[in-house]
Design a protein around this motif. Sequence first.
Motif, PDB file in Angstrom:
ATOM      1  N   SER A 492       6.150   1.698  12.940  1.00 35.09           N
ATOM      2  CA  SER A 492       5.405   0.491  12.624  1.00 35.09           C
ATOM      3  C   SER A 492       4.110   0.869  11.906  1.00 35.09           C
ATOM      4  CB  SER A 492       5.089  -0.279  13.910  1.00 35.09           C
ATOM      5  OG  SER A 492       4.061   0.378  14.635  1.00 35.09           O
ATOM      6  N   GLN A 497       2.118   2.662  18.606  1.00 33.83           N
ATOM      7  CA  GLN A 497       3.486   2.270  18.987  1.00 33.83           C
ATOM      8  C   GLN A 497       4.413   3.460  18.786  1.00 33.83           C
ATOM      9  OE1 GLN A 497       5.247  -1.400  17.736  1.00 33.83           O
ATOM     10  NE2 GLN A 497       3.288  -2.475  17.651  1.00 33.83           N
ATOM     11  N   PRO A 501       9.921   1.615  17.853  1.00 32.44           N
ATOM     12  CA  PRO A 501       9.697   0.163  17.811  1.00 32.44           C
ATOM     13  C   PRO A 501      10.537  -0.499  16.723  1.00 32.44           C
ATOM     14  CG  PRO A 501       7.850   1.337  16.806  1.00 32.44           C
ATOM     15  CD  PRO A 501       8.726   2.371  17.443  1.00 32.44           C
ATOM     16  N   HIS A 504       9.042  -5.441  14.386  1.00 34.37           N
ATOM     17  CA  HIS A 504       7.640  -5.648  14.046  1.00 34.37           C
ATOM     18  C   HIS A 504       7.503  -6.148  12.602  1.00 34.37           C
ATOM     19  CE1 HIS A 504       8.895  -1.431  13.408  1.00 34.37           C
ATOM     20  NE2 HIS A 504       8.313  -1.593  12.231  1.00 34.37           N
TER      21      HIS A 504
END
Length: 554
Positions: A492, A497, A501, A504
């Motif tokens: 991201s 993060q 992840p 997003h």
Amino acid sequence: MPTDIEIARQATLKPITAVAAQAGVPDEALIPYGKYKAKIDRDALPEGGKQGKLILVTAINPTPAGEGKTTTSVGLHDALNLIGKKSLLCLREPSLGPCFGVKGGGAGGGKSQVMPMDEINLHFTGDFHAITSAHNLLSAMIDNHIYWGNALELDLRRVVWRRVLDMNDRALRQIVGPLGGVSNGFPRETGFDITVASEIMAILCLATDLEDLQKRLGDIIIGYRRDKTPVFCRDVKADSAMTVLLKDAIQPNLVQTLENNPAFLHGGPFANIAHGCNSVIATTTALKMADYVVTEAGFGADLGAEKFMDIKCRAAGLKPDAIVLVATVRALKMNGGIAKKDLGEPNVDAVRKGAVNLERHIENLNKFGINPTVAINHFFLDTDEEIAVIQEMAKKYGTDAVICKHWADGGAGAEELARIVAEKADKGAPGFKQLYPSEMPLAQKIETIATEIYRAGSVSISPAVRNQLKQWEEMGYGHFPVCMAKTQYSFSTDPTQLGAPDGHEIAIREVRLSAGAGFVVAIAGDIMTMPGLPKVPSAEGIYLDENGQIEGLF
């Protein structure tokens, strides 16, 4: 275990003439820079009919725990030579900024280093100084042109060419100059970037020869007129003098590993704001001289490997025959939520949780048609149970996860990796493909990278940015690849993060046209083109001892 510089100091190096002979470089093509480093005159090399196998080394997302991508590249290269293969290593040159800042040097580590380590990290053969000078010559000629009447009608508010310095200095990010009255010119807002962020660095690493270099330099857009038409470097007649400054810097540098195997170190563009690979010239030269060429791409595979394949390979007509994906137990535990101070404690659950980062990179690399080999860069506190988690996960994707102990044992610690990778490289990569075609619209290229590689749920591109991209397409730049500029620490745009992840938003806040380098930069999140020093910079611990030897480099 001794420090990197202590290990380097104990090394027995061969004269660079002997290293050149081992690599197949004739005397007439060797330009020595002292005893242990040299430049290669490519025009004096014999015409080579061979085409070696290209091996790319990439990694999971970097963490403070350490991954060791360069160390693994060196170890693999030494191991290939150890098992009887003729290998050449192609790496980037280190920047002074990180060396005196927080990251340290870029010459590998432990018993897998390139030598002479101290000289490589400090000035080397002067390539970065030449790039700095060429960049700032253009800056000076722009301001000089404005001073003497501005015949090109440059809009002072739209001059996009800044200045550079190969040092971390946050005070220079945004400045106002020239000041001091009529004799000094017209005041305007400007600033400095670090040298490795210069478009000239990217150009040097993508150019094929001096003629191509000068053309690319001439194509640099320095600013715009009030009607928003571009003004080029060639318009202020700076390209030829800049080429003169770069005539030696364009030649690859030859050094050696601790095990006396030849290595090319050439160029060093940033990986999060440029394409992060060593020069096309060094790579293509090495491929004509060796059976295997080991090279690397900066940071994690989401930035480095993607740009290697979509920018460098596209520009140079290259393709990797095999890929190595570096991971450490420590880094995966950090991706699994463990603090750096607790990484020494065994934690199988954290490895399993953090291994999603490695899993994501394997999936992404398979999208290019190449299944990677996982190199587990071994730390002495790693447990068998933790390593087994990585091997189990790699097996799920039909690949090998090999324990590598090159940091402690040199090439001997990476022999298994070398045998597996050489076998894969010999078979080649007939399924290799790039992520997007050149004819795809620029905005769609950005969206493709963001969704396919970063796994974004949405991509936000403002109307103003879309209009800018369309304008560049109308100007003939629509075939350019996209160079994404984002944090290296996460898939991201949020560096905190970790793991893998998805869903997003990737928001593109700005786009820049690198017309000379041949790509469009899309900036997502907060990216600094001039880093700052940390509270306690590495420079505080670098000094000369009583014998005049450098201490504190790592």
